[in-house]
Design a protein around this motif. Sequence first.
Motif, PDB file in Angstrom:
ATOM      1  N   PHE A  95      32.173  30.686   5.168  1.00 41.68           N
ATOM      2  CA  PHE A  95      31.847  31.487   6.342  1.00 41.68           C
ATOM      3  C   PHE A  95      32.177  30.703   7.602  1.00 41.68           C
ATOM      4  CE2 PHE A  95      28.143  28.793   6.092  1.00 41.68           C
ATOM      5  CZ  PHE A  95      27.752  28.617   7.413  1.00 41.68           C
ATOM      6  N   ILE A  96      32.346  31.438   8.687  1.00 41.34           N
ATOM      7  CA  ILE A  96      32.526  30.844  10.009  1.00 41.34           C
ATOM      8  C   ILE A  96      31.892  31.777  11.031  1.00 41.34           C
ATOM      9  CG2 ILE A  96      34.802  31.895  10.311  1.00 41.34           C
ATOM     10  CD1 ILE A  96      35.548  29.446  12.035  1.00 41.34           C
ATOM     11  N   GLN A  97      31.211  31.203  12.009  1.00 37.54           N
ATOM     12  CA  GLN A  97      30.571  31.971  13.077  1.00 37.54           C
ATOM     13  C   GLN A  97      30.766  31.227  14.388  1.00 37.54           C
ATOM     14  OE1 GLN A  97      29.022  34.959  12.903  1.00 37.54           O
ATOM     15  NE2 GLN A  97      28.450  35.023  15.060  1.00 37.54           N
ATOM     16  N   VAL A  98      31.319  31.901  15.386  1.00 40.40           N
ATOM     17  CA  VAL A  98      31.559  31.307  16.701  1.00 40.40           C
ATOM     18  C   VAL A  98      30.852  32.156  17.744  1.00 40.40           C
ATOM     19  CG1 VAL A  98      33.275  30.526  18.361  1.00 40.40           C
ATOM     20  CG2 VAL A  98      33.800  30.458  15.913  1.00 40.40           C
ATOM     21  N   ASN A  99      30.039  31.535  18.594  1.00 42.71           N
ATOM     22  CA  ASN A  99      29.243  32.234  19.601  1.00 42.71           C
ATOM     23  C   ASN A  99      29.661  31.827  21.005  1.00 42.71           C
ATOM     24  OD1 ASN A  99      27.548  33.345  17.517  1.00 42.71           O
ATOM     25  ND2 ASN A  99      26.519  31.363  17.422  1.00 42.71           N
ATOM     26  N   ASN A 100      29.366  32.717  21.950  1.00 41.13           N
ATOM     27  CA  ASN A 100      29.600  32.451  23.371  1.00 41.13           C
ATOM     28  C   ASN A 100      31.043  32.016  23.614  1.00 41.13           C
ATOM     29  OD1 ASN A 100      29.064  32.278  26.082  1.00 41.13           O
ATOM     30  ND2 ASN A 100      27.782  30.448  25.943  1.00 41.13           N
ATOM     31  N   LEU A 101      31.987  32.811  23.147  1.00 42.59           N
ATOM     32  CA  LEU A 101      33.408  32.469  23.264  1.00 42.59           C
ATOM     33  C   LEU A 101      33.865  32.338  24.706  1.00 42.59           C
ATOM     34  CD1 LEU A 101      34.893  34.725  20.447  1.00 42.59           C
ATOM     35  CD2 LEU A 101      34.964  32.231  20.554  1.00 42.59           C
ATOM     36  N   LEU A 102      33.170  32.997  25.628  1.00 40.70           N
ATOM     37  CA  LEU A 102      33.546  32.914  27.040  1.00 40.70           C
ATOM     38  C   LEU A 102      32.902  31.735  27.742  1.00 40.70           C
ATOM     39  CD1 LEU A 102      33.358  36.706  28.011  1.00 40.70           C
ATOM     40  CD2 LEU A 102      35.320  35.393  27.173  1.00 40.70           C
ATOM     41  N   GLY A 103      32.103  30.951  27.032  1.00 40.34           N
ATOM     42  CA  GLY A 103      31.475  29.770  27.637  1.00 40.34           C
ATOM     43  C   GLY A 103      30.516  30.104  28.754  1.00 40.34           C
ATOM     44  N   ASN A 104      29.771  31.190  28.614  1.00 38.61           N
ATOM     45  CA  ASN A 104      28.835  31.622  29.652  1.00 38.61           C
ATOM     46  C   ASN A 104      27.719  30.593  29.841  1.00 38.61           C
ATOM     47  OD1 ASN A 104      26.183  33.236  30.416  1.00 38.61           O
ATOM     48  ND2 ASN A 104      27.921  34.429  31.151  1.00 38.61           N
ATOM     49  N   LYS A 105      27.356  30.311  31.087  1.00 35.12           N
ATOM     50  CA  LYS A 105      26.302  29.339  31.409  1.00 35.12           C
ATOM     51  C   LYS A 105      25.023  30.057  31.811  1.00 35.12           C
ATOM     52  CE  LYS A 105      28.881  25.757  30.672  1.00 35.12           C
ATOM     53  NZ  LYS A 105      28.609  24.848  29.530  1.00 35.12           N
ATOM     54  N   HIS A 106      24.604  30.951  30.963  1.00 34.76           N
ATOM     55  CA  HIS A 106      23.423  31.760  31.214  1.00 34.76           C
ATOM     56  C   HIS A 106      22.153  30.914  31.109  1.00 34.76           C
ATOM     57  CE1 HIS A 106      20.487  34.997  30.811  1.00 34.76           C
ATOM     58  NE2 HIS A 106      20.132  34.534  29.625  1.00 34.76           N
ATOM     59  N   GLN A 107      21.146  31.235  31.945  1.00 36.96           N
ATOM     60  CA  GLN A 107      19.825  30.616  31.863  1.00 36.96           C
ATOM     61  C   GLN A 107      18.804  31.710  31.551  1.00 36.96           C
ATOM     62  OE1 GLN A 107      18.670  28.018  35.110  1.00 36.96           O
ATOM     63  NE2 GLN A 107      20.804  27.553  35.576  1.00 36.96           N
ATOM     64  N   ARG A 164      16.537  26.715  34.799  1.00 35.19           N
ATOM     65  CA  ARG A 164      17.034  25.358  34.556  1.00 35.19           C
ATOM     66  C   ARG A 164      17.402  25.093  33.094  1.00 35.19           C
ATOM     67  NH1 ARG A 164      12.828  25.030  37.799  1.00 35.19           N
ATOM     68  NH2 ARG A 164      11.455  24.537  36.051  1.00 35.19           N
ATOM     69  N   TYR A 165      17.148  26.040  32.203  1.00 31.40           N
ATOM     70  CA  TYR A 165      17.502  25.841  30.794  1.00 31.40           C
ATOM     71  C   TYR A 165      18.769  26.628  30.471  1.00 31.40           C
ATOM     72  CZ  TYR A 165      13.087  23.469  29.973  1.00 31.40           C
ATOM     73  OH  TYR A 165      12.049  22.563  29.999  1.00 31.40           O
ATOM     74  N   THR A 166      19.914  25.980  30.673  1.00 33.34           N
ATOM     75  CA  THR A 166      21.209  26.599  30.415  1.00 33.34           C
ATOM     76  C   THR A 166      21.474  26.642  28.910  1.00 33.34           C
ATOM     77  OG1 THR A 166      22.031  25.697  32.499  1.00 33.34           O
ATOM     78  CG2 THR A 166      23.667  26.507  30.934  1.00 33.34           C
ATOM     79  N   VAL A 167      21.998  27.765  28.420  1.00 39.67           N
ATOM     80  CA  VAL A 167      22.285  27.888  26.993  1.00 39.67           C
ATOM     81  C   VAL A 167      23.499  27.038  26.645  1.00 39.67           C
ATOM     82  CG1 VAL A 167      21.341  30.217  26.941  1.00 39.67           C
ATOM     83  CG2 VAL A 167      23.788  29.880  27.311  1.00 39.67           C
ATOM     84  N   TYR A 168      23.731  26.854  25.348  1.00 38.02           N
ATOM     85  CA  TYR A 168      24.913  26.141  24.883  1.00 38.02           C
ATOM     86  C   TYR A 168      26.169  26.911  25.292  1.00 38.02           C
ATOM     87  CZ  TYR A 168      21.832  23.336  21.939  1.00 38.02           C
ATOM     88  OH  TYR A 168      20.863  22.481  21.480  1.00 38.02           O
ATOM     89  N   GLY A 169      27.250  26.174  25.541  1.00 39.44           N
ATOM     90  CA  GLY A 169      28.523  26.821  25.820  1.00 39.44           C
ATOM     91  C   GLY A 169      29.120  27.369  24.540  1.00 39.44           C
ATOM     92  N   VAL A 170      30.424  27.254  24.371  1.00 34.59           N
ATOM     93  CA  VAL A 170      31.055  27.692  23.130  1.00 34.59           C
ATOM     94  C   VAL A 170      30.470  26.881  21.975  1.00 34.59           C
ATOM     95  CG1 VAL A 170      33.208  27.964  21.866  1.00 34.59           C
ATOM     96  CG2 VAL A 170      33.156  28.294  24.347  1.00 34.59           C
ATOM     97  N   ASN A 171      29.976  27.541  20.980  1.00 40.67           N
ATOM     98  CA  ASN A 171      29.368  26.851  19.840  1.00 40.67           C
ATOM     99  C   ASN A 171      29.658  27.625  18.571  1.00 40.67           C
ATOM    100  OD1 ASN A 171      26.759  28.583  19.122  1.00 40.67           O
ATOM    101  ND2 ASN A 171      26.903  28.486  21.363  1.00 40.67           N
TER     102      ASN A 171
END
Length: 539
Positions: free
Chosen positions: A507-519, A523-530
């Motif tokens: 299996f493979i799973q890729v999240n946040n492909l656009l590298g969104n810097k959502h909080q 002050r707690y920014t989510v992970y970028g592309v992961n």
Amino acid sequence: MKLLRKKIALITLITTFASLCMAQNDLPLNEIEVIKHFDARLIETQKVLASPRLPEADTSARIFQYQISIENPKFTYLPPQIRPLGLRPEAQPKSYRGFLRAGYGVPNAFLGDISYLIVNNNPLHLLVSGHHQSANNKKNNLQKFSDSGGVIAGNYFLSKTLAITGGLGYDYDRIHFYGLKEDDDTPYVDESRSYKTFTANVGIGNPERLNGDINYRASVDFYNHQDDLAAKETGISLLIQGEKWIAGKHLLALDINADLSTLKDSEQKQDLDNFFLHPSFSYRQRTFSVTGGVNFAAHQEDFFIFPALDVSVQLSGNRLVAFAEIDGDLTKNNFRSLSTYNPYIHQRIDEIRNTEHRDYFAGVKGSIGKLEYNAKAGISALKNLTLFEPDRFDYRKFQPLYDDGNIIKIEGEVRAEPIAQLQVGGSLAKMFYDLDVQETHWHLPGLQASVFSSFTSGNKKLQVNGTLFYENGVPYLNEDDEEDKLKGLFDVSLGADYYFTKNIGAFIQVNNLLGNKHQRWERYTVYGVNGVAGVLVRL
């Protein structure tokens, strides 16, 4: 000699034929019918749950919880079928009792899920499962987490009218306070926080309906939820349920529940005890159904009456169904539910309360061909809606803030299968807040939307999925105690499973492909592309 052997053989044949006739002398004459296909179905029975149940969190406003891995697939089991001996049973899809998923990804992410269902020809059914997730973004100081745990749950069937259920669970969740200001050099001692949750439950119920079309269930659920910063909460829930079916389709039900919890920290002790009595009656006909009841609730010296009504009418068969709902309840905002919703909650919560909500909704639903839809709108009147504001002594943490008001909600969901093996769908939820005291809905979302698709190959070896999720930026109080707004989330995720053999896959799973810097929290920014990739095993 030959004549003697012939006589013995003849006598044996006659004796055998007579025995067969005597063995079947109870068959009615001239009433034997040859049936080529027989498909008996079991009557509806109450399902006995095997896994521990967790108490509900505050559902007054839904959120999207961002994680780096996909959810563990659920096992599905076909209902039993009764067939006469002598008929070859139809082929059933292959089911698997064991499942393993293990992988590694970025940023320094580990993933593991394992489960096995033990079902033999004995009265004991047992499920064992475990999980682990972790990630460590070394480019961002302290942005890391880990979550590990396991569950063992089972059913023991003493008879058709009595089954014992039980389970034990444990979860260890570790987060870090990486929400620092730019000029901070970690001035605090507690850089991390660990949550340990132990759960246990035991219950009894009837696997099959009793004489008189009656079902019953009684259970006791216990939990202990604590962190490593001197906060500890214990809770126990006692539940009794009874059902009486009338004419096979109408239902008279009664639920009695006592939900008790106590929170202790280094400064105070707080109790949050709720009691419920919920009688209801459901009347069903071919084109409409009505369920009415009353939810009586009590908390300390306060007593609440919540009317409950659910009406559904077919306007055009299953293509168009109109419905209306009236409901109400008390929802706990205790340490466990608050820390699950917001893991950065302060370890010493100023006050825990119930959220009292009364909901009034109406909508339509139905299916047109391969398209299913559901849309509704309404209003929720709330007391003690939970908002969040930065703690006055440690801005990295949050305190619950309560306010009364109304929320107007518009929700919709659609799902379709345009071609074989392809499913697509989407959902939308819009909330309009009208609060009595606060300027706005601090740290609660106002708009959520998602689009998804899933494709499965004809041989079931390949499954591909994609998700697009949007959430508007939540409002918050900035350092000057003024209203501000965080950036919204626009997340695109893709994943795929492929089985090389019937038991081994990848299996493979890729999240946040656009590298969104959502909080999601200030002050707690989510992970970028992961993402994460690994192996799949099923047995």
